[in-house]
Design a protein around this motif. Sequence first.
Motif, PDB file in Angstrom:
ATOM      1  N   SER A  23     -40.687  -7.333  94.795  1.00 14.04           N
ATOM      2  CA  SER A  23     -39.472  -7.289  95.623  1.00 14.04           C
ATOM      3  C   SER A  23     -39.872  -6.693  96.982  1.00 14.04           C
ATOM      4  CB  SER A  23     -38.411  -6.473  94.894  1.00 14.04           C
ATOM      5  OG  SER A  23     -37.241  -6.348  95.664  1.00 14.04           O
ATOM      6  N   PHE A  24     -38.988  -5.953  97.626  1.00 15.88           N
ATOM      7  CA  PHE A  24     -39.274  -5.489  98.994  1.00 15.88           C
ATOM      8  C   PHE A  24     -40.565  -4.666  99.042  1.00 15.88           C
ATOM      9  CE2 PHE A  24     -34.819  -6.444  98.836  1.00 15.88           C
ATOM     10  CZ  PHE A  24     -34.647  -7.198  99.975  1.00 15.88           C
ATOM     11  N   ALA A  25     -40.779  -3.807  98.029  1.00  9.37           N
ATOM     12  CA  ALA A  25     -41.967  -2.947  98.034  1.00  9.37           C
ATOM     13  C   ALA A  25     -43.219  -3.771  97.754  1.00  9.37           C
ATOM     14  CB  ALA A  25     -41.801  -1.840  96.993  1.00  9.37           C
TER      15      ALA A  25
ATOM     16  N   GLU B 253     -44.821 -10.817  88.820  1.00  6.43           N
ATOM     17  CA  GLU B 253     -43.385 -10.676  89.138  1.00  6.43           C
ATOM     18  C   GLU B 253     -42.616 -11.623  88.223  1.00  6.43           C
ATOM     19  OE1 GLU B 253     -40.950  -8.997  91.204  1.00  6.43           O
ATOM     20  OE2 GLU B 253     -39.766 -10.370  89.944  1.00  6.43           O
ATOM     21  N   ARG B 254     -41.590 -11.077  87.562  1.00  6.27           N
ATOM     22  CA  ARG B 254     -40.877 -11.920  86.590  1.00  6.27           C
ATOM     23  C   ARG B 254     -39.964 -12.939  87.252  1.00  6.27           C
ATOM     24  NH1 ARG B 254     -37.941  -6.714  84.144  1.00  6.27           N
ATOM     25  NH2 ARG B 254     -36.610  -6.194  85.894  1.00  6.27           N
TER      26      ARG B 254
ATOM     27  N   PHE C  50     -29.864  -7.461  99.625  1.00 12.57           N
ATOM     28  CA  PHE C  50     -28.963  -6.989 100.688  1.00 12.57           C
ATOM     29  C   PHE C  50     -27.696  -7.850 100.750  1.00 12.57           C
ATOM     30  CE2 PHE C  50     -32.697  -5.432 103.603  1.00 12.57           C
ATOM     31  CZ  PHE C  50     -33.226  -4.742 102.529  1.00 12.57           C
TER      32      PHE C  50
ATOM     33  N   ALA D 168     -44.576  -7.799  82.900  1.00 10.04           N
ATOM     34  CA  ALA D 168     -45.610  -6.905  82.356  1.00 10.04           C
ATOM     35  C   ALA D 168     -44.950  -6.051  81.281  1.00 10.04           C
ATOM     36  CB  ALA D 168     -46.167  -6.031  83.467  1.00 10.04           C
TER      37      ALA D 168
ATOM     38  N   THR E  54     -42.010  -1.604  90.244  1.00 14.55           N
ATOM     39  CA  THR E  54     -41.057  -2.293  89.372  1.00 14.55           C
ATOM     40  C   THR E  54     -39.593  -1.952  89.679  1.00 14.55           C
ATOM     41  OG1 THR E  54     -41.601  -0.559  87.779  1.00 14.55           O
ATOM     42  CG2 THR E  54     -42.609  -2.706  87.415  1.00 14.55           C
ATOM     43  N   GLY E  55     -39.347  -1.099  90.651  1.00 18.14           N
ATOM     44  CA  GLY E  55     -37.988  -0.859  91.137  1.00 18.14           C
ATOM     45  C   GLY E  55     -37.013  -0.376  90.078  1.00 18.14           C
ATOM     46  N   THR E  56     -35.796  -0.905  90.165  1.00 19.91           N
ATOM     47  CA  THR E  56     -34.717  -0.424  89.304  1.00 19.91           C
ATOM     48  C   THR E  56     -33.946  -1.600  88.703  1.00 19.91           C
ATOM     49  OG1 THR E  56     -33.226  -0.393  91.200  1.00 19.91           O
ATOM     50  CG2 THR E  56     -34.348   1.681  90.673  1.00 19.91           C
TER      51      THR E  56
ATOM     52  N   LYS F 137     -27.684  -6.593  91.198  1.00 25.85           N
ATOM     53  CA  LYS F 137     -28.832  -7.386  90.743  1.00 25.85           C
ATOM     54  C   LYS F 137     -28.368  -8.434  89.754  1.00 25.85           C
ATOM     55  CE  LYS F 137     -32.289  -4.237  92.025  1.00 25.85           C
ATOM     56  NZ  LYS F 137     -33.239  -3.203  91.750  1.00 25.85           N
TER      57      LYS F 137
ATOM     58  N   ASP G 269     -38.573   2.016  94.848  1.00 21.59           N
ATOM     59  CA  ASP G 269     -37.433   2.661  94.186  1.00 21.59           C
ATOM     60  C   ASP G 269     -37.767   3.240  92.817  1.00 21.59           C
ATOM     61  OD1 ASP G 269     -35.830   2.105  96.314  1.00 21.59           O
ATOM     62  OD2 ASP G 269     -34.328   0.976  95.193  1.00 21.59           O
TER      63      ASP G 269
ATOM     64  N   MET H 248     -34.681   3.073  99.927  1.00 21.47           N
ATOM     65  CA  MET H 248     -34.318   1.995 100.839  1.00 21.47           C
ATOM     66  C   MET H 248     -35.537   1.094 101.025  1.00 21.47           C
ATOM     67  SD  MET H 248     -31.193   2.582 101.815  1.00 21.47           S
ATOM     68  CE  MET H 248     -30.711   2.028 103.411  1.00 21.47           C
ATOM     69  N   ALA H 249     -35.285  -0.199 101.270  1.00 23.34           N
ATOM     70  CA  ALA H 249     -36.386  -1.133 101.452  1.00 23.34           C
ATOM     71  C   ALA H 249     -37.282  -0.700 102.623  1.00 23.34           C
ATOM     72  CB  ALA H 249     -35.838  -2.528 101.700  1.00 23.34           C
TER      73      ALA H 249
HETATM   74  C1  LIG Z   1     -26.961  -4.481  96.856  1.00 17.34           C
HETATM   75  C2  LIG Z   1     -28.026  -3.723  97.586  1.00 17.34           C
HETATM   76  C3  LIG Z   1     -28.116  -3.801  98.968  1.00 17.34           C
HETATM   77  C4  LIG Z   1     -29.129  -3.089  99.640  1.00 17.34           C
HETATM   78  N1  LIG Z   1     -29.200  -3.168 101.018  1.00 17.34           N
HETATM   79  C5  LIG Z   1     -30.230  -2.542 101.660  1.00 17.34           C
HETATM   80  C6  LIG Z   1     -30.379  -2.659 103.086  1.00 17.34           C
HETATM   81  O1  LIG Z   1     -29.567  -3.302 103.758  1.00 17.34           O
HETATM   82  N2  LIG Z   1     -31.449  -2.037 103.682  1.00 17.34           N
HETATM   83  C7  LIG Z   1     -32.366  -1.333 102.957  1.00 17.34           C
HETATM   84  O2  LIG Z   1     -33.351  -0.821 103.540  1.00 17.34           O
HETATM   85  N3  LIG Z   1     -32.236  -1.181 101.618  1.00 17.34           N
HETATM   86  C8  LIG Z   1     -31.190  -1.770 100.956  1.00 17.34           C
HETATM   87  N4  LIG Z   1     -31.047  -1.623  99.606  1.00 17.34           N
HETATM   88  C9  LIG Z   1     -32.052  -0.846  98.879  1.00 17.34           C
HETATM   89  C10 LIG Z   1     -33.268  -1.753  98.629  1.00 17.34           C
HETATM   90  O3  LIG Z   1     -32.841  -3.001  98.156  1.00 17.34           O
HETATM   91  C11 LIG Z   1     -34.215  -1.105  97.642  1.00 17.34           C
HETATM   92  O4  LIG Z   1     -34.659   0.109  98.192  1.00 17.34           O
HETATM   93  C12 LIG Z   1     -35.377  -2.032  97.402  1.00 17.34           C
HETATM   94  O5  LIG Z   1     -34.941  -3.195  96.746  1.00 17.34           O
HETATM   95  C13 LIG Z   1     -36.446  -1.351  96.560  1.00 17.34           C
HETATM   96  O6  LIG Z   1     -37.474  -2.271  96.403  1.00 17.34           O
HETATM   97  P1  LIG Z   1     -38.480  -2.203  95.167  1.00 17.34           P
HETATM   98  O7  LIG Z   1     -39.424  -3.343  95.378  1.00 17.34           O
HETATM   99  O8  LIG Z   1     -39.022  -0.831  95.043  1.00 17.34           O
HETATM  100  O9  LIG Z   1     -37.605  -2.425  93.855  1.00 17.34           O
HETATM  101  P2  LIG Z   1     -36.636  -3.619  93.384  1.00 17.34           P
HETATM  102  O10 LIG Z   1     -35.986  -4.273  94.547  1.00 17.34           O
HETATM  103  O11 LIG Z   1     -35.787  -3.040  92.318  1.00 17.34           O
HETATM  104  O12 LIG Z   1     -37.630  -4.675  92.758  1.00 17.34           O
HETATM  105  C14 LIG Z   1     -38.439  -4.484  91.647  1.00 17.34           C
HETATM  106  C15 LIG Z   1     -39.112  -5.815  91.335  1.00 17.34           C
HETATM  107  O13 LIG Z   1     -39.975  -5.637  90.208  1.00 17.34           O
HETATM  108  C16 LIG Z   1     -39.791  -6.698  89.287  1.00 17.34           C
HETATM  109  N5  LIG Z   1     -40.117  -6.157  87.968  1.00 17.34           N
HETATM  110  C17 LIG Z   1     -39.581  -5.060  87.372  1.00 17.34           C
HETATM  111  N6  LIG Z   1     -40.186  -4.813  86.196  1.00 17.34           N
HETATM  112  C18 LIG Z   1     -41.121  -5.785  86.047  1.00 17.34           C
HETATM  113  C19 LIG Z   1     -42.091  -6.047  85.043  1.00 17.34           C
HETATM  114  N7  LIG Z   1     -42.217  -5.261  83.951  1.00 17.34           N
HETATM  115  N8  LIG Z   1     -42.896  -7.123  85.180  1.00 17.34           N
HETATM  116  C20 LIG Z   1     -42.785  -7.933  86.278  1.00 17.34           C
HETATM  117  N9  LIG Z   1     -41.898  -7.717  87.272  1.00 17.34           N
HETATM  118  C21 LIG Z   1     -41.083  -6.644  87.163  1.00 17.34           C
HETATM  119  C22 LIG Z   1     -38.329  -7.086  89.441  1.00 17.34           C
HETATM  120  O14 LIG Z   1     -38.119  -8.418  89.007  1.00 17.34           O
HETATM  121  C23 LIG Z   1     -38.119  -6.909  90.944  1.00 17.34           C
HETATM  122  O15 LIG Z   1     -38.418  -8.086  91.655  1.00 17.34           O
HETATM  123  C24 LIG Z   1     -30.042  -2.306  98.906  1.00 17.34           C
HETATM  124  C25 LIG Z   1     -29.943  -2.226  97.503  1.00 17.34           C
HETATM  125  C26 LIG Z   1     -28.948  -2.936  96.849  1.00 17.34           C
HETATM  126  C27 LIG Z   1     -28.867  -2.845  95.335  1.00 17.34           C
END
Ligand SMILES: Cc1cc2nc3c(=O)[nH]c(=O)nc-3n(C[C@H](O)[C@H](O)[C@H](O)COP(=O)(O)OP(=O)(O)OC[C@H]3O[C@@H](n4cnc5c(N)ncnc54)[C@H](O)[C@@H]3O)c2cc1C
Length: 427
Positions: free
Chosen positions: A54-56, A78-79, A87, A125, A150-152, A159, A319, A328-329
């Motif tokens: 995802s974003f990270a 990535e699943r 967003f 994973a 893997t975020g939240t 989501k 996250d 935040m992304a």
């Molecule tokens: C509705 C909403 C709006 C938002 N708007 C903003 C904004 O405008 N600006 C901003 O900066 N932030 C925003 N945020 C916060 C931002 O989206 C999060 O901080 C960001 O998504 C975190 O990214 P991440 O990659 O850490 O985790 P996530 O986005 O949670 O992604 C985790 C990824 O890991 C994958 N995954 C998880 N477990 C596994 C596994 N075991 N095997 C394979 N894949 C796996 C998931 O499928 C997912 O794609 C928003 C959040 C939400 C919920």
Amino acid sequence: MVSDKLRLVAHIFTFIVPYAFTLIRQRISAIIHRQTYKVLPNSQIKTVVVIGGSFAGFQLVKRLTETLPTGYRVVLVERNSHLNYLFAFPRFSVLKGHEQYAFIPYTGLAKTAPEGIFCHVQDTATEITDKHVVLERGEKMEYDYLVIATGTSSALPSKVTSTEREGGEKELRGMQEKIADAKRIAVVGGGAVGVELASDIKSFYPEKDVALIHSRGQLLHSFGKRLHDHAISVFEELGVAVLLNERPKIPVDGNTLELLHGKEELFDLIIPCTGQRPNSAIVSAISPAAVSKTNSQILVKSTLQLADDSHPRIFSFGDVADTGGPKMARASYFQSEIVCQNILLLIKGKKDLKTYKPNIFFEGSIKLTLGKTRLVMYMKQNNGRELIIPANKGQIDLGVKSQWGFFGANVREIESESRDKAVAASC
Ligand SMILES: Cc1cc2nc3c(=O)[nH]c(=O)nc-3n(C[C@H](O)[C@H](O)[C@H](O)COP(=O)(O)OP(=O)(O)OC[C@H]3O[C@@H](n4cnc5c(N)ncnc54)[C@H](O)[C@@H]3O)c2cc1C
Ligand SMILES: NC(=O)c1ccc[n+]([C@@H]2O[C@H](COP(=O)([O-])OP(=O)(O)OC[C@H]3O[C@@H](n4cnc5c(N)ncnc54)[C@H](OP(=O)(O)O)[C@@H]3O)[C@@H](O)[C@H]2O)c1
């Protein structure tokens, strides 16, 4: 008195100018890297596995494809078939007809990467060991460095559960229908998701009764009082009822919420926006001490390595991790550079690694939508001063199509999904 706008411009100027030079430097080295990276036989290649794109994870994989030396490659596990553009999820849970643009193909990553440096495995994973990542389909993938992004997890409007674009779109359309059919709607949880959703429902459907029910005395409590005050004034204007200091249980069946003093309220639809759960389970098995007992986040050092000295080649950020930065992304974007640099340093045999210190002003700022076109920019300076800049020129579709370019994708690809699948299967 200096206005908030002027203060923001001053901050942006002092930050943007040096940052622009960094980006230019990165672009030039990426071009040189593409010319010099050589494909080696598989037996001679070491692997960085990134779980979560995802974003990270996306940004980290992109930077690794621009910097890893010959003899190394990056595999993204990535699943999801597409990057879920979260967003826009609250908006597209209400507004019909745009949901297809919230799922961005991963094709952009392969486009600019040197041949052989990158592949995307669409799978989950399920386990990690000292040497391997185990995939749901049973395959074991060896790693030399591992990054957990893997975020939240949470439910719509944050989501979707489907891993395919078609399923994700269907889930969003399902929520649109539920909202369209309901007259009295309760949004429970006054974080950014709940605030955006409640204001969207009321501004797209002014005739509906909308209540926002929040556990504390302040909405958006991870930000500051000025943002709360601004949101409250917009809700008053829109006609959204805000109930503070209420923490009702979300009913499993039925649509009644039990409020303070035994009062019961019946709604046609209750939408929980009560927050996110970290996807940290895969770390619990290999390093139970590196998962927080209080918030389930993965504990990391300031180098973003796992807070467990027996696993120096495992990193985590975004996250899912307790990085000290905002959830935040934008914050994960800055963290990804620290992880990338530290992997490169370890490959070179260096011991002195980079450390992550959040820049709260930029990483913790928020651009919050408050209905159809209204939005507000909010930041906090190091001295605690809050800056707030309201505007009324947001785009109805949140400009989602223009975001595709940021992820290296072309919005026209939506019509050629088969090409996308071919890239996903290229590992
Ligand atoms: C509705 C909403 C709006 C938002 N708007 C903003 C904004 O405008 N600006 C901003 O900066 N932030 C925003 N945020 C916060 C931002 O989206 C999060 O901080 C960001 O998504 C975190 O990214 P991440 O990659 O850490 O985790 P996530 O986005 O949670 O992604 C985790 C990824 O890991 C994958 N995954 C998880 N477990 C596994 C596994 N075991 N095997 C394979 N894949 C796996 C998931 O499928 C997912 O794609 C928003 C959040 C939400 C919920
Ligand atoms: N535009 C943007 O940049 C944007 C948009 C959306 C999200 N985000 C970010 O994404 C992250 C997730 O946002 P989020 O809104 O999902 O989570 P969040 O910030 O954790 O907000 C959820 C809120 O719901 C409250 N809550 C929990 N259970 C409740 C109950 N039963 N009754 C009433 N209230 C309850 C929580 O309060 P307690 O803490 O008291 O439990 C919390 O304040 C945040 O970092 C957010 O800033 C950013």
